[in-house]
Enzyme design. Structure first.
Site, short mmCIF file in Angstrom:
data_model
loop_
_atom_site.label_atom_id
_atom_site.label_comp_id
_atom_site.label_asym_id
_atom_site.label_seq_id
_atom_site.Cartn_x
_atom_site.Cartn_y
_atom_site.Cartn_z
N TYR A 168 -1.09 10.00 58.06
CA TYR A 168 -0.74 11.26 57.85
C TYR A 168 -2.16 12.08 57.74
O TYR A 168 -2.96 11.76 56.99
CB TYR A 168 -0.27 11.38 56.45
CG TYR A 168 0.26 13.06 56.16
CD1 TYR A 168 1.31 13.61 56.63
CD2 TYR A 168 -0.41 13.49 54.98
CE1 TYR A 168 1.32 14.74 56.37
CE2 TYR A 168 -0.54 14.85 54.55
CZ TYR A 168 0.56 15.44 55.19
OH TYR A 168 0.87 16.72 55.01
N ASP A 207 -10.30 10.02 59.51
CA ASP A 207 -9.82 10.85 58.20
C ASP A 207 -9.95 10.34 56.86
O ASP A 207 -9.31 9.44 56.75
CB ASP A 207 -8.61 11.38 58.71
CG ASP A 207 -7.93 12.16 57.83
OD1 ASP A 207 -8.43 12.47 56.50
OD2 ASP A 207 -6.64 12.41 57.90
N LYS A 233 -10.23 15.98 48.59
CA LYS A 233 -10.21 15.53 47.53
C LYS A 233 -11.61 15.48 46.74
O LYS A 233 -11.63 16.39 45.90
CB LYS A 233 -9.68 14.01 47.80
CG LYS A 233 -8.45 13.78 48.78
CD LYS A 233 -7.08 13.98 48.17
CE LYS A 233 -6.16 13.77 49.11
NZ LYS A 233 -4.84 14.30 48.62
#
Length: 430
Positions: A144, A239, A267
């Site tokens: 994702y 990613d 994050k």
């Protein structure tokens, strides 16, 4: 507004927020329960509005590596707040953050701050396309990369599939150049490249997926992927929105000893505040506006609150590398305890771990790909989730997410979790 309990809040929220939540996983739909509404977080715990206290293994989906309301992070936030919330102009803290990231991550020679992981991956794909002059790119089943249109593509049952959007509102023309390959299968990547010779700009991958559960790649797959993309002149994008600064100070690039061409962060680099970043080789990043013709902008990009909190986080990790050893020790303790419980009870359940990230799948192993993940029993996970919740342990409200370790989890927390894990499995299999 009435705030007596989570159920009441959820009913009110559904009148004003789609589904009552601001991100789908928070709806707790896959575990057949109304969501928990949080009152506060402190240390290793979350407290809900109903008066319950939970050991938290979500850690805001990874970034709270020092737990909730850490005193040093709180002081950094107040210090930043005293200097203003946002400027709309450059500030020194942005430069310090960019240098810190570049020093930690050799592949990231230049970096552009953004406000989310979705924005980072979307911008990285655009930059790769602009640099190469090519339109097609490869992603992997189960990885994702946020909710931008070109990345919302459903994976198929074969080794690769084209043009199947996973969301309404995504035009077919937008994802016609998105190619989906099988994770951990270099053959599927080679086939895709052969079928689209000279047309592929980039390959984007979560080096350790955390959104189909933790599914580590093989070292050989990662090495072969790097070699193949180099040979074909294709930009390799890691990613690391989840894994960056979580697995190691140099992220998955360090743990696999592989240098991508571009990388995306999120994050942890905001210390828990909304943030993202993308970067890479200087020649690639030099085509980003205002230097080059790839346009990308953001009013709040590099905002001082996120930069101060993120820089504090990165420097604490840089100066205390033994944190990573301790986080992995904790995850390994859970893994071994869970596996012993499963073995003692004779159950078909698989535990996957990579460094400080761990997942449990209600199916037999091994779990090496998205196809393997799809065998897992979601209904059984929902029952298990609710049993653990009764024991005041908060796991991700979806089987296909990770448990994240943090510095404030103690061995007592872990031992209690292992004990509760066995009790829950006994209960749901009795």
């Amino acid at each position: 507004m009435e705030r007596t309990n989570s159920n009441n809040l959820f009913e009110i929220a559904k009148n004003f927020i789609p589904g009552g939540v601001n991100s789908p996983v928070r709806a707790f739909g896959s575990v057949d329960k109304a969501p928990i509404f949080v009152e506060k977080g402190e240390g290793a715990y979350l407290y809900d509005v109903d008066g319950n206290k939970y050991i938290d293994f979500i850690s805001s989906w990874g970034p709270l590596i020092f737990g909730h309301s850490d005193s040093e992070m709180r002081s950094a936030f107040i210090e930043a707040l005293d200097k203003g919330v946002t400027y709309g102009l450059p500030s020194a803290i942005e430069v310090e953050m960019a240098k810190e990231i570049s020093d930690a991550y050799p592949a990231c020679e230049m970096v552009r701050m953004v406000n989310s992981g979705t924005e980072a991956t979307m911008s990285a794909i655009r930059t790769a396309r602009g640099y190469t002059g090519k339109d097609k790119f490869i992603k992997f089943e189960g990885c994702y990369h946020g909710h931008s249109d070109c990345l919302l593509v459903k994976s198929g049952s074969g080794t690769l599939t084209y043009n199947a959007p996973t969301s309404l509102g995504v035009p077919k023309d937008v994802i016609k150049d998105t190619i989906v390959c099988e994770f951990n299968s270099i053959e599927s990547v080679q086939n895709a490249i052969d079928e689209n010779k000279g047309e592929i700009a980039a390959v984007i991958i979560e080096p350790v997926p955390g959104n189909m559960g933790v599914v580590p790649p093989t070292q050989k797959f990662m090495e072969d992927l790097r070699e193949l993309t180099k040979k074909e002149g294709i930009i390799l994008i890691f990613d690391e929105v989840i894994t960056g600064f979580r697995l190691a100070y140099g992220g998955a690039s360090e743990t696999f000893n592989i240098k991508p061409d571009m990388v995306c962060f999120g994050k942890i680099i905001g210390g828990g505040l909304p943030v993202g970043a993308y970067g890479g080789r200087k020649d690639i990043m030099s085509i980003v506006s205002p230097l080059g013709g790839v346009y990308q902008a953001g009013t709040l990009s590099g905002n001082p609150l996120a930069m101060y909190l993120g820089l504090k986080t990165l420097r604490r990790l840089r100066d205390n590398k033994d944190i990573y050893t301790d986080l992995e020790r904790k995850a390994k303790r859970l893994e071994e305890g869970f596996k012993k419980n499963i073995s003692d009870l004779g159950l078909e359940i698989t535990v996957n771990r990579y460094r400080s990230m761990i997942s449990m799948f209600f199916t037999g192993g091994p779990i090496d790909s998205y196809k393997d993940v799809q065998r897992a029993d979601n209904e059984m996970y929902g029952i298990y989730f609710r049993e653990m919740l009764k024991r005041n342990i908060l796991l991700a409200p979806a089987q296909f997410e990770a448990m994240f370790m943090n510095t404030v989890l103690t061995d007592e927390h872990l031992d209690y979790t292992i004990k509760s894990h066995k009790e829950a499995l006994v209960e749901i299999n009795s």
